[in-house]
Motif scaffolding. Structure first.
Motif, PDB file in Angstrom:
ATOM      1  N   ASN A  24      49.596  51.333  38.943  1.00 26.48           N
ATOM      2  CA  ASN A  24      48.574  51.189  37.825  1.00 26.48           C
ATOM      3  C   ASN A  24      47.859  52.336  37.454  1.00 26.48           C
ATOM      4  O   ASN A  24      47.651  52.627  36.257  1.00 26.48           O
ATOM      5  CB  ASN A  24      47.499  50.063  38.646  1.00 26.48           C
ATOM      6  N   LEU A  68      46.813  43.101  39.424  1.00 25.19           N
ATOM      7  CA  LEU A  68      46.104  43.509  40.530  1.00 25.19           C
ATOM      8  C   LEU A  68      46.624  42.686  41.735  1.00 25.19           C
ATOM      9  O   LEU A  68      45.897  42.833  42.739  1.00 25.19           O
ATOM     10  CB  LEU A  68      44.604  43.042  40.319  1.00 25.19           C
ATOM     11  N   VAL A  84      39.406  36.861  37.854  1.00 24.86           N
ATOM     12  CA  VAL A  84      39.849  37.837  37.225  1.00 24.86           C
ATOM     13  C   VAL A  84      39.982  37.465  35.765  1.00 24.86           C
ATOM     14  O   VAL A  84      40.438  36.300  35.414  1.00 24.86           O
ATOM     15  CB  VAL A  84      41.156  38.290  37.552  1.00 24.86           C
ATOM     16  N   LEU A  86      39.969  39.017  31.314  1.00 24.59           N
ATOM     17  CA  LEU A  86      40.219  40.437  30.450  1.00 24.59           C
ATOM     18  C   LEU A  86      39.375  40.161  29.142  1.00 24.59           C
ATOM     19  O   LEU A  86      39.666  39.747  28.063  1.00 24.59           O
ATOM     20  CB  LEU A  86      41.831  40.330  30.223  1.00 24.59           C
ATOM     21  N   ALA A 146      33.218  45.534  30.445  1.00 27.33           N
ATOM     22  CA  ALA A 146      34.635  45.436  30.868  1.00 27.33           C
ATOM     23  C   ALA A 146      35.464  45.799  29.193  1.00 27.33           C
ATOM     24  O   ALA A 146      36.370  46.258  29.340  1.00 27.33           O
ATOM     25  CB  ALA A 146      34.817  44.476  31.502  1.00 27.33           C
ATOM     26  N   TYR A 151      38.882  47.216  30.432  1.00 31.49           N
ATOM     27  CA  TYR A 151      39.422  47.225  31.875  1.00 31.49           C
ATOM     28  C   TYR A 151      39.055  45.464  32.389  1.00 31.49           C
ATOM     29  O   TYR A 151      38.350  44.857  31.834  1.00 31.49           O
ATOM     30  CB  TYR A 151      38.363  47.714  32.653  1.00 31.49           C
ATOM     31  N   PRO A 152      39.862  44.899  33.356  1.00 27.88           N
ATOM     32  CA  PRO A 152      39.875  43.603  33.607  1.00 27.88           C
ATOM     33  C   PRO A 152      38.327  43.589  34.273  1.00 27.88           C
ATOM     34  O   PRO A 152      37.923  44.499  34.898  1.00 27.88           O
ATOM     35  CB  PRO A 152      40.894  43.619  34.686  1.00 27.88           C
ATOM     36  N   LEU A 154      36.544  41.796  37.162  1.00 25.94           N
ATOM     37  CA  LEU A 154      36.499  41.175  38.556  1.00 25.94           C
ATOM     38  C   LEU A 154      35.260  40.646  39.118  1.00 25.94           C
ATOM     39  O   LEU A 154      34.370  41.163  39.470  1.00 25.94           O
ATOM     40  CB  LEU A 154      37.055  42.124  39.740  1.00 25.94           C
ATOM     41  N   ALA A 180      39.480  45.688  44.282  1.00 29.80           N
ATOM     42  CA  ALA A 180      38.810  46.429  43.270  1.00 29.80           C
ATOM     43  C   ALA A 180      39.605  47.670  43.033  1.00 29.80           C
ATOM     44  O   ALA A 180      39.177  48.169  41.869  1.00 29.80           O
ATOM     45  CB  ALA A 180      37.485  46.403  43.154  1.00 29.80           C
ATOM     46  N   SER A 185      39.062  48.722  36.871  1.00 34.10           N
ATOM     47  CA  SER A 185      38.437  47.498  36.709  1.00 34.10           C
ATOM     48  C   SER A 185      36.959  47.688  36.767  1.00 34.10           C
ATOM     49  O   SER A 185      36.569  48.594  37.149  1.00 34.10           O
ATOM     50  CB  SER A 185      39.152  46.799  37.811  1.00 34.10           C
TER      51      SER A 185
END
Length: 388
Positions: A24, A68, A84, A86, A146, A151-152, A154, A180, A185
């Motif tokens: 990642n 993830l 999770v 997006l 986010a 970024y995702p 969480l 995380a 994220s």
């Protein structure tokens, strides 16, 4: 060295035999190199990732989303402890007072330029505490951050994170914080006071105190560039040690007059009544949260569309505002007659007898009977007549 945080994460993944973490951050490093014009180096990284096992190939381009791995679960119930998502900037708006918007922008800039700040010894941990009354936009803030960082998000599910099993909550926390760090994220702890309430209360039990200690330890173990956002409606309940862990603390106040005016105009859009006193609308909604204003606008627009109207009628909008404010105060009407009487008392000029008759699909005489402005034998009395 630029991009040192990504390099360190790749090394960490290798040392932990964590291919997902390493891949990642390698994908993210490739993106940053490409953005800096280092296309050859970026291509070398992506070519290497492409030759990795298929399960890691997703990380070739972190900007298109990362995997993830397996979502952490509660050891007792086996339910997910993290949701999770997006978030996208499409259709996502966050309206803030200028001073608070400045502070949020400062938080984002400190994340985007973490490496530069770190080299100058001026970097702060990416920790943000958001606090304020319900409906002021705390959850929207996390989504907005986010989305801007791409970024995702969480979102920690405190209902499953907190376990009745001795020690299980602390283990759940450890899994969530490890999870995380798998990829760039935003870790969002909503209803934060459920985990971080002050210790020392006589009602506390040992397990609750251990949860706060575990939370502090996990926060301290986070790398500075791992983004943590926490939100609470009850900041006064937080343990003092928790406050010190957040470099950025942002209160979310009720919108002032200027911001309420902006909210009404933006949220009503093309459906705004043709003749509307914006100042009156902003004044009447004093004390309302942004969520209340948003709900009034959504309800009014939906009703207008279903009735085949191109714009909202002003009386219908004011009616919904009044009823929503009453509801937010914990007050309800047991029947429609009570509602009509209250509207007439609240704004007699805005809600004339004729306006009320049109709103409720009845006659002026019936409205007068309901409001007590005509007696049962037909005599007019009180504040108005059928010509109001």
């Amino acid at each position: 060295m630029e991009f040192m945080s990504e390099v360190l994460k790749i090394i960490e993944g290798a040392l932990k035999a964590n291919g997902s973490l390493a891949a990642n951050y390698a994908g993210l490093l490739a993106d940053k190199l490409a953005s800096a014009g280092e296309f050859h180096q970026a291509r070398l990284i992506r070519d290497q990732l492409a030759r990795a096992p298929k399960a890691l190939a997703f990380a070739q381009d972190a900007s298109k989303g990362v995997s993830l791995g397996h979502v952490p679960v509660d050891g007792d119930s086996r339910l997910n402890t993290v949701d999770v998502s997006l978030p996208s900037l499409d259709g996502l708006s966050l309206f803030l007072p200028s001073a608070i918007q400045f502070r949020v922008d400062e938080f984002l800039e400190s994340i985007r330029h973490h490496d530069i700040l770190a080299r100058a010894g001026a970097a702060l941990p990416a920790r943000l505490l958001v606090y304020g009354a319900p409906g002021t936009g705390k959850t929207m803030m996390a989504r907005w951050i986010a989305a801007h960082l791409n970024y995702p998000l969480l979102t920690v599910r405190c209902d499953t994170l907190v376990s009745s099993m001795l020690g299980q909550t602390s283990r759940n926390l450890r899994r969530v914080f490890d999870y995380a760090q798998q990829a760039p994220s935003v870790l969002f702890l909503d209803e934060f006071d459920a985990l971080a309430s002050a210790r020392g209360n006589e009602r506390d039990v040992g397990e609750l105190q251990r949860v706060v200690i575990a939370l502090l330890q996990n926060m301290d173990a986070l790398p500075d560039n791992t983004i943590l956002v926490a939100a609470t409606n009850h900041e006064q309940l937080l343990d003092p040690a928790i406050w010190r862990r957040f470099s950025f603390r942002i209160p979310m106040p009720l919108p002032d007059g200027e911001l309420r005016l902006k909210l009404w105009k933006e949220m009503l859009g093309i459906y705004a009544p043709r003749r509307i006193n914006w100042g009156e609308l902003a004044e009447l909604s004093n004390g309302s949260t942004g969520a209340v204003i948003q709900q009034v606008c959504l309800d009014a627009k939906r009703s207008a569309i279903l009735q085949g109207e191109k714009v909202i009628e002003a009386p219908a909008l004011f009616r919904r505002l009044g009823l929503m404010m009453r509801l937010s105060e914990g007050k309800q009407f047991s029947n429609q007659d009570e509602e009509i009487r209250w509207l007439r008392e609240w704004m007699p000029k805005r809600f004339s007898l004729r306006v009320l008759a049109k709103l409720y699909g009845t006659t002026v005489r019936q409205i007068m009977t309901i409001t007590g402005e005509i007696s049962e034998d037909g005599d007019e009395e009180g504040r108005g007549s059928s010509n109001s």
